[in-house]
Design a protein around this motif. Sequence first.
Motif, PDB file in Angstrom:
ATOM      1  N   GLU A   1      -6.072  -1.968   5.831  1.00 30.40           N
ATOM      2  CA  GLU A   1      -4.707  -1.437   5.877  1.00 30.40           C
ATOM      3  C   GLU A   1      -4.123  -2.078   6.860  1.00 30.40           C
ATOM      4  OE1 GLU A   1      -4.684   2.581   3.104  1.00 30.40           O
ATOM      5  OE2 GLU A   1      -4.220   2.505   5.411  1.00 30.40           O
TER       6      GLU A   1
ATOM      7  N   THR B   1      -1.882  -3.371   1.998  1.00 25.84           N
ATOM      8  CA  THR B   1      -3.458  -3.091   1.522  1.00 25.84           C
ATOM      9  C   THR B   1      -3.869  -4.537   1.293  1.00 25.84           C
ATOM     10  OG1 THR B   1      -2.950  -1.051   0.568  1.00 25.84           O
ATOM     11  CG2 THR B   1      -5.173  -1.989   0.054  1.00 25.84           C
TER      12      THR B   1
ATOM     13  N   ARG C   1     -11.400  -1.305   1.520  1.00 23.52           N
ATOM     14  CA  ARG C   1      -9.795  -2.013   1.684  1.00 23.52           C
ATOM     15  C   ARG C   1      -9.613  -2.090   3.211  1.00 23.52           C
ATOM     16  NH1 ARG C   1      -8.825   2.805   0.543  1.00 23.52           N
ATOM     17  NH2 ARG C   1      -7.441   4.077   1.439  1.00 23.52           N
TER      18      ARG C   1
ATOM     19  N   GLY D   1       0.880  -1.363   0.136  1.00 20.35           N
ATOM     20  CA  GLY D   1       0.044  -0.045  -0.113  1.00 20.35           C
ATOM     21  C   GLY D   1       0.838   1.269  -0.079  1.00 20.35           C
TER      22      GLY D   1
END
Length: 142
Positions: free
Chosen positions: A113, A41, A111, A35
């Motif tokens: 993280e 990610t 998403r 990410g």
Amino acid sequence: MFFGTYTPKVDEKGRLFLPAKFREQLAEGLVVTRGQERCLTVWSMQDFAGMTDRLREAPVTNKGARDYVRMLFAAASQEVPDKQGRITIPSVLREYASLGKEVMVIGAMNRIEIWDPTAWATYSEEQEQKFSELSDEVFPGI
């Protein structure tokens, strides 16, 4: 939709317990990759496929598009959570994000993280003032 902040552990085999609230949405599989800001990610397979479709439209003659695709896909790992809700995070990704046993897992709308806790604390502190200022830019007129 993913939201919230969680502090699961990474075990000695590089496995991470996904937060229980995220497991159902990711039960069919996911992709974990680099990410921005040196976090990882995690995308559902559906969202990653949608992003892939959009990236296919980018001209291969565009250097920025080529660079982005290379970095995103070279480190990508397709995972299916086990019965306990664990996924394996490959060592190359753990190294990229400086992950140890302790991690921060945050929901970021479509998403997830995964952050090193110190990196997340620093980033979060730096962004606090900008967060207030960005509301007018992101949501003009509200």
